[in-house]
Design a protein around this motif. Sequence first.
Motif, PDB file in Angstrom:
ATOM      1  N   ARG A 173       0.845  -1.211   0.000  1.00 15.11           N
ATOM      2  CA  ARG A 173       0.000   0.000   0.000  1.00 15.11           C
ATOM      3  C   ARG A 173       0.868   1.244   0.000  1.00 15.11           C
ATOM      4  O   ARG A 173       1.841   1.316   0.735  1.00 15.11           O
ATOM      5  N   ALA A 174       0.509   2.227  -0.795  1.00 15.10           N
ATOM      6  CA  ALA A 174       1.333   3.446  -0.866  1.00 15.10           C
ATOM      7  C   ALA A 174       1.231   4.249   0.432  1.00 15.10           C
ATOM      8  O   ALA A 174       2.162   4.939   0.829  1.00 15.10           O
ATOM      9  N   TRP A 175       0.064   4.208   1.083  1.00 19.55           N
ATOM     10  CA  TRP A 175      -0.057   4.797   2.426  1.00 19.55           C
ATOM     11  C   TRP A 175      -1.132   4.047   3.192  1.00 19.55           C
ATOM     12  O   TRP A 175      -2.007   3.426   2.607  1.00 19.55           O
ATOM     13  N   TRP A 196     -10.923  12.908  -0.337  1.00 18.32           N
ATOM     14  CA  TRP A 196      -9.764  12.069  -0.607  1.00 18.32           C
ATOM     15  C   TRP A 196      -8.592  12.978  -0.951  1.00 18.32           C
ATOM     16  O   TRP A 196      -8.790  14.087  -1.437  1.00 18.32           O
ATOM     17  N   GLY A 231      -5.716  14.990  -2.578  1.00 17.84           N
ATOM     18  CA  GLY A 231      -5.532  15.467  -3.953  1.00 17.84           C
ATOM     19  C   GLY A 231      -6.840  15.716  -4.696  1.00 17.84           C
ATOM     20  O   GLY A 231      -6.824  16.007  -5.888  1.00 17.84           O
ATOM     21  N   TYR A 239       9.195   8.601  -6.815  1.00 18.06           N
ATOM     22  CA  TYR A 239       7.845   8.583  -7.370  1.00 18.06           C
ATOM     23  C   TYR A 239       7.862   9.486  -8.584  1.00 18.06           C
ATOM     24  O   TYR A 239       8.276  10.649  -8.492  1.00 18.06           O
ATOM     25  N   ASP A 292      -1.796  14.488  -9.780  1.00 12.84           N
ATOM     26  CA  ASP A 292      -2.067  13.444  -8.778  1.00 12.84           C
ATOM     27  C   ASP A 292      -0.781  12.883  -8.199  1.00 12.84           C
ATOM     28  O   ASP A 292      -0.679  12.638  -7.000  1.00 12.84           O
ATOM     29  N   ALA A 293       0.200  12.685  -9.090  1.00 12.36           N
ATOM     30  CA  ALA A 293       1.441  12.045  -8.653  1.00 12.36           C
ATOM     31  C   ALA A 293       2.132  12.860  -7.564  1.00 12.36           C
ATOM     32  O   ALA A 293       2.782  12.301  -6.680  1.00 12.36           O
ATOM     33  N   TRP A 325       0.248  12.065  -4.376  1.00 14.25           N
ATOM     34  CA  TRP A 325       0.492  10.672  -3.999  1.00 14.25           C
ATOM     35  C   TRP A 325       1.946  10.445  -3.575  1.00 14.25           C
ATOM     36  O   TRP A 325       2.219   9.717  -2.622  1.00 14.25           O
ATOM     37  N   ALA A 333       2.377  11.903  -0.201  1.00 10.82           N
ATOM     38  CA  ALA A 333       1.624  11.110   0.782  1.00 10.82           C
ATOM     39  C   ALA A 333       2.412   9.840   1.119  1.00 10.82           C
ATOM     40  O   ALA A 333       2.571   9.483   2.292  1.00 10.82           O
ATOM     41  N   ARG A 334       2.922   9.184   0.097  1.00  9.60           N
ATOM     42  CA  ARG A 334       3.674   7.949   0.315  1.00  9.60           C
ATOM     43  C   ARG A 334       4.936   8.218   1.134  1.00  9.60           C
ATOM     44  O   ARG A 334       5.263   7.484   2.082  1.00  9.60           O
ATOM     45  N   GLN A 364      -8.216  10.334   5.801  1.00  9.78           N
ATOM     46  CA  GLN A 364      -9.142  10.826   4.787  1.00  9.78           C
ATOM     47  C   GLN A 364     -10.584  10.716   5.283  1.00  9.78           C
ATOM     48  O   GLN A 364     -10.861  10.084   6.290  1.00  9.78           O
TER      49      GLN A 364
END
Lengths: 417, 90
Positions: free
Chosen positions: A23-25, A68, A70, A110, A186-187, A190, A193-194, A205
Amino acid sequence: MKKKYSIFSLIKNSFSYHENWQRAWRDPEPKKEYDAIIVGGGGHGLATAYYLAKEHNLKNIAVVEKGWIGGGNTGRNTTIIRSNYLWDASAGLYDHALKIWENLSQELNYNVMFSQRGVMNLAHNQHDVRELKRRTHANRLNGIDCEWLNVEQVKKFCPIINCSPNIRYPVMGSTLQRRAGTARHDAVAWGYARGADGMGVDIIQNCEVNGIKRNKDSIEGIETTKGFIKTKKVGVVAAGHSSVIANMAGLRLPLESKPLQALVSEPIKPIIDTVVMSNAVHAYVSQSDKGELVIGAGTDSYISYTQKGTHEVIEGTLKAILELYPIFSRLRMLRQWGGVVDICPDASPIISKTSIKGLYFNCGWGTGGFKATPGSGHLFAHTIAKDEPHILNAAFNINRFVSGDLVDEHGAAAVAH
Amino acid sequence: MFIIKCPYCGERDHNEFSYGGEAHLVRPKQPTELSDDQWAEYLFMRKNIKGLQYERWNHSHGCRRWFNAARDTSNDKIHSVYKIGEKPTK
Ligand SMILES: Cc1cc2nc3c(=O)[nH]c(=O)nc-3n(C[C@H](O)[C@H](O)[C@H](O)COP(=O)(O)OP(=O)(O)OC[C@H]3O[C@@H](n4cnc5c(N)ncnc54)[C@H](O)[C@@H]3O)c2cc1C
Ligand SMILES: [Zn+2]
């Protein structure tokens, strides 16, 4: 610890049909208490948490996001990144961010798809020419790359622009910042966040802040849809909703929240390999990696939290686009959307302490804060951790509206972005 | 996109109108006596409400008169319009 993304991890995961990626986070429930809480999980908020953990060794941090991550303006913007602002304070701020962008994919492990394809700002009348040449000089004095292109050079650099002298607003030249460009919106959210999650930051969230608990002059915690969370430091990075949260704490900000729209066309083959902006006719365009033209419109004139805008604004923008690029006349538009942008009277942001101890605001980025995401997070983290501004954001304090020491970027930002 | 009812001309498309921002900001009577903080409050600080807001509009492509409206900024619904100097009906 996060497992590193690489060509090897890609190959390895292909054997399990990409079903076993880490999972990224995480998706944690809020703890009872944090050392600092960031309100707003956009790019700026997540970057703030990342740098708080990374450079200021604060580990007990949460980012609280009502939807959520972003999903606010970070995921709605046209991703133009540049640093060719007029005033010294702005040049320092935006170029600080641009320098971080240049190495961000490596730093975060990333791919934020930062693409330095250049940004042009077109001039359509004598005043534009003077103003943009002045800005070119100002940028160079501040060590920011900027060139002036005459009409022939414009035509050469971006052949599809209509450079005929017979159009209503003829092109009379352009600035070009080659280090400028775009990134994947988005990246960025993300990736931060990661990275933050990997250092122990709780990203929470679907948790809306609906109250700020304070005593006379300091912060005690926040009320949320998941209950009360205790903390001594709250950093608010809520873009269009900044005033709503300020009102909860009994503060007023010099902001107005307005709808800003963008739209994309059906995807076509590569046709424009740079970003072209025009303040005078109010239109700008770039092409995404999917092939869609990404077109930015303007704000509506009135305060609104509806996250949509009016049809006339799109119509005006498309008229200008068609005059500048007749070749696009048969294209169909696929999608249109709006965001709520928080606009300051001087078109510059606020990254600042407030009169309440432990309450900090990072807002007022209005129509053009995506480009600043990494720098904004970096400087806001410093401001929160040290309880004083970094030299690069000292000018962007909230007190400038009392002292009159404004950073008036309407000339350079004009339309925006 | 919404319709605004000008108190003088009736219902028109909103793009006939210009926006005047938050209403009922009273210009300070004794400007020379004001502190910098009070000036900042008057000039720059805004409620920027999400919800029912009292605001000013000008029918710039019509009768060119100013008036007030009570509009919900979370859905752009206009609850009432009233003339300058009048009190909102709700
Ligand atoms: C159409 C459009 C085009 C744009 N184009 C550009 C461009 O080309 N270049 C550029 O530099 N900038 C551009 N911008 C501006 C840019 O998008 C913003 O300045 C920037 O993304 C702001 O980032 P942020 O993280 O502060 O805000 P956001 O990403 O909006 O994050 C704020 C977050 O706070 C959350 N939040 C709000 N209230 C609460 C609450 N009560 N409790 C918990 N969470 C809450 C929201 O849900 C949101 O996710 C554009 C904006 C729009 C709308
Ligand atoms: Zn009228």
